[in-house]
Design an enzyme around this catalytic site. Structure first.
Site, PDB file in Angstrom:
ATOM      1  N   SER A 135      22.515  46.171  52.311  1.00  0.00           N
ATOM      2  CA  SER A 135      21.951  44.842  52.503  1.00  0.00           C
ATOM      3  C   SER A 135      22.141  44.054  51.205  1.00  0.00           C
ATOM      4  CB  SER A 135      20.462  44.984  52.846  1.00  0.00           C
ATOM      5  OG  SER A 135      19.850  43.728  52.949  1.00  0.00           O
ATOM      6  N   LYS A 161      25.661  43.816  55.149  1.00  0.00           N
ATOM      7  CA  LYS A 161      24.698  42.865  55.733  1.00  0.00           C
ATOM      8  C   LYS A 161      24.412  41.799  54.694  1.00  0.00           C
ATOM      9  CE  LYS A 161      19.699  43.339  56.337  1.00  0.00           C
ATOM     10  NZ  LYS A 161      18.638  44.178  56.952  1.00  0.00           N
ATOM     11  N   LEU A 162      24.596  40.556  55.082  1.00  0.00           N
ATOM     12  CA  LEU A 162      24.307  39.449  54.175  1.00  0.00           C
ATOM     13  C   LEU A 162      22.964  38.842  54.531  1.00  0.00           C
ATOM     14  CD1 LEU A 162      27.720  37.490  54.101  1.00  0.00           C
ATOM     15  CD2 LEU A 162      26.988  39.410  52.660  1.00  0.00           C
ATOM     16  N   LYS A 163      22.112  38.677  53.535  1.00  0.00           N
ATOM     17  CA  LYS A 163      20.871  37.938  53.740  1.00  0.00           C
ATOM     18  C   LYS A 163      21.249  36.462  53.829  1.00  0.00           C
ATOM     19  CE  LYS A 163      17.574  41.068  53.547  1.00  0.00           C
ATOM     20  NZ  LYS A 163      16.643  41.269  54.678  1.00  0.00           N
ATOM     21  N   ASP A 189      21.146  38.734  58.157  1.00  0.00           N
ATOM     22  CA  ASP A 189      19.691  38.886  58.358  1.00  0.00           C
ATOM     23  C   ASP A 189      18.991  37.658  57.803  1.00  0.00           C
ATOM     24  OD1 ASP A 189      17.063  39.676  58.609  1.00  0.00           O
ATOM     25  OD2 ASP A 189      17.232  41.463  57.340  1.00  0.00           O
ATOM     26  N   ASN A 191      15.551  36.986  58.255  1.00  0.00           N
ATOM     27  CA  ASN A 191      14.116  37.178  57.985  1.00  0.00           C
ATOM     28  C   ASN A 191      13.287  35.961  58.404  1.00  0.00           C
ATOM     29  OD1 ASN A 191      15.335  39.059  55.430  1.00  0.00           O
ATOM     30  ND2 ASN A 191      13.677  39.942  56.629  1.00  0.00           N
ATOM     31  N   GLU A 214      20.212  39.280  62.597  1.00  0.00           N
ATOM     32  CA  GLU A 214      18.908  39.933  62.600  1.00  0.00           C
ATOM     33  C   GLU A 214      17.802  38.901  62.377  1.00  0.00           C
ATOM     34  OE1 GLU A 214      19.002  43.082  59.719  1.00  0.00           O
ATOM     35  OE2 GLU A 214      16.828  43.398  59.741  1.00  0.00           O
ATOM     36  N   ASP A 239      13.968  42.596  64.057  1.00  0.00           N
ATOM     37  CA  ASP A 239      13.357  43.444  63.031  1.00  0.00           C
ATOM     38  C   ASP A 239      11.845  43.167  63.079  1.00  0.00           C
ATOM     39  OD1 ASP A 239      12.320  44.482  60.647  1.00  0.00           O
ATOM     40  OD2 ASP A 239      13.814  43.626  59.316  1.00  0.00           O
ATOM     41  N   LYS A 263      12.397  50.341  61.879  1.00  0.00           N
ATOM     42  CA  LYS A 263      11.806  50.676  60.574  1.00  0.00           C
ATOM     43  C   LYS A 263      10.498  51.400  60.858  1.00  0.00           C
ATOM     44  CE  LYS A 263      13.431  46.736  57.861  1.00  0.00           C
ATOM     45  NZ  LYS A 263      13.028  45.416  57.335  1.00  0.00           N
ATOM     46  N   GLY A 291      15.704  49.365  56.329  1.00  0.00           N
ATOM     47  CA  GLY A 291      15.207  49.885  55.056  1.00  0.00           C
ATOM     48  C   GLY A 291      14.211  48.920  54.453  1.00  0.00           C
TER      49      GLY A 291
HETATM   50  O1  OSB Z   1      14.586  42.531  56.481  1.00  0.00           O
HETATM   51  O2  OSB Z   1      15.671  44.330  56.491  1.00  0.00           O
HETATM   52  C1  OSB Z   1      14.904  43.556  55.912  1.00  0.00           C
HETATM   53  C2  OSB Z   1      14.212  44.827  52.369  1.00  0.00           C
HETATM   54  C3  OSB Z   1      12.869  44.551  52.264  1.00  0.00           C
HETATM   55  C4  OSB Z   1      12.221  43.932  53.302  1.00  0.00           C
HETATM   56  C5  OSB Z   1      12.923  43.584  54.460  1.00  0.00           C
HETATM   57  C6  OSB Z   1      14.272  43.868  54.577  1.00  0.00           C
HETATM   58  C7  OSB Z   1      14.934  44.482  53.501  1.00  0.00           C
HETATM   59  C8  OSB Z   1      16.364  44.744  53.480  1.00  0.00           C
HETATM   60  C9  OSB Z   1      16.869  45.814  52.537  1.00  0.00           C
HETATM   61  O3  OSB Z   1      17.185  44.118  54.113  1.00  0.00           O
HETATM   62  C10 OSB Z   1      17.073  47.119  53.222  1.00  0.00           C
HETATM   63  C11 OSB Z   1      17.256  48.251  52.241  1.00  0.00           C
HETATM   64  O4  OSB Z   1      18.336  48.384  51.688  1.00  0.00           O
HETATM   65  O5  OSB Z   1      16.288  49.028  52.030  1.00  0.00           O
HETATM   66 MG    MG Z   2      15.518  42.583  58.396  1.00  0.00          MG
END
Ligand code: OSB
Ligand code: MG
Length: 373
Positions: A135, A161-163, A189, A191, A214, A239, A263, A291
């Site tokens: 990520s 995976k790109l935020k 992703d 969020n 995501e 998620d 998760k 994760g």
């Molecule tokens: O949205 O998946 C998520 C990390 C912290 C909180 C939310 C997310 C994430 C990650 C990182 O995307 C995942 C990892 O490498 O542990």
């Molecule tokens: Mg996520």
């Protein structure tokens, strides 16, 4: 198994590089660890709550509070304890799934260590290694992003995976496709950073052949995700919205997602995570293991889960060195894009005593047994 007590331990783990998402920037992982002591064995659980309630309503201090005030005392009511009894004992207390997951995991680890069985075996793993994605946080510039992605691809990660967030979405995706090609498994992703009014904008990601997007919308906007899924061709993955097997079944039935990020912390533990895996498998919905920037303790358990048959997409189960210069356990090392599934009893890993001491910021012992504990 008789519980003697539970230790709450706070550790501060500096990240090798700041991790920026649409909800904030993390530079140090503030982790709550649980150590369950029983008459037969000890067990570890890592609470994935973050320092601030920005990814979810849970946060580290709140998790510690609900554990010491309600959850740990509830276990004292059970004379003989096994991991499957934990969730029913905790149901009177609403929410706090990350805190509950940590407690159940620690009890499960103790039980499996006492019996000499691995978590992977207990959950139904069918693989001895799992393919790993990474990520990649939001960066200050496209050049910086391309450097980071190039480094991860060179290390062997099999999926990127790109935020994303408004203002950092189509351009970074285009740049990664242009530099690294159409063959790279790529997903994004958000969020929860968008609303349904952004549907036409998000459809601009369609031409890039992403594996999935995501959690584009608010965690409570399940119907909005179903509407969005009708107008974009990128598969929608949830998620934050998925908090139980029941909510996964509902989201799938409503057409809100065609992929699920599992998760264990978000859903109250590994046993519920396995039920989500089962529900998704029954619907033909692929799952992957998310994760939460875990240490080696949490990672060991995630890798065990990711070895179940329905985990058909690479997870956010990156190697230790993607997160920390020194992990709490022997490091997880990427080999040919994969991490090995631990085979020892329980989680199959131990904290390294000297590292654990050096990162610990506080400990608290909650006695549970008879006099003298
Ligand atoms: O949205 O998946 C998520 C990390 C912290 C909180 C939310 C997310 C994430 C990650 C990182 O995307 C995942 C990892 O490498 O542990
Ligand atoms: Mg996520």
């Amino acid at each position: 198994m008789n519980l003697e007590g539970i230790e709450l331990r706070r550790v501060a783990m500096p990240l090798v590089t700041p991790f920026r998402t649409s909800f904030g920037t993390e530079t140090t992982r503030d982790v709550l660890l649980l150590r369950v002591v029983t008459d037969r064995a000890e067990g570890w659980g890592e609470c994935v709550a973050m320092a601030d309630p920005r990814y979810s309503s849970e946060y580290t201090e709140a998790a510690a509070d609900v554990l010491r005030r309600y959850l740990v005392p509830a276990l004292a009511a059970a004379p003989r304890l096994d991991a499957h009894a934990v969730a029913p004992l905790l149901t009177p207390f609403k929410g706090h799934r990350m805190a509950k997951a940590a407690l159940e995991t620690a009890v499960l680890d103790a039980e499996l260590r006492a019996e000499g069985r691995s978590l992977a075996r207990e959950l139904g793993a069918v693989r001895d290694r799992v393919p790993c994605g990474v990520s990649v946080g939001i960066m200050g510039s496209i050049a910086e992003l391309l450097d980071a992605v190039g480094g991860y691809l060179a290390a062997g990660y099999v999926r990127i995976k790109l935020k994303i967030q408004p203002g950092w979405d189509v351009e970074p995706v285009r740049a990664v496709r242009e530099r690294f090609g159409d063959e790279v498994l790529l997903q994004v992703d958000a969020n929860t950073a968008y609303t349904l009014a952004d549907a036409r904008h998000l459809s601009r990601l369609d031409p890039f052949g992403l594996l999935l997007i995501e959690q584009p919308l608010d965690e409570e906007d399940v119907l909005g995700h179903a509407e969005l899924a009708k107008v974009i061709t990128t598969p929608v993955c949830l998620d934050e919205s998925i908090t139980s097997a029941r909510s996964a079944a509902a989201a799938i039935t409503l057409g809100a997602c065609s992929v699920v990020n599992v998760k264990p912390g978000r859903v109250g533990g590994y046993l519920e995570a396995r039920r989500i895996h089962d529900v998704c498998a029954a619907h033909g919905v692929p799952v992957w293991c998310g994760g939460m920037l875990e240490t080696g303790l949490g990672r060991a358990a995630n890798v065990a889960l990711a070895a179940l048959p329905g985990f058909t997409l690479p997870g956010d189960t990156s190697a230790s060195d993607r997160y920390f210069a020194t992990d709490l356990t022997a490091p997880f090392v990427l080999e040919d894009g994969h991490l090995a599934v631990p085979t020892g009893p329980g989680l199959g890993v131990e904290p390294l005593a000297a590292v654990l001491e050096s990162v610990t910021t506080a400990t608290e012992w909650i006695p549970l047994g008879g006099p003298g504990t």
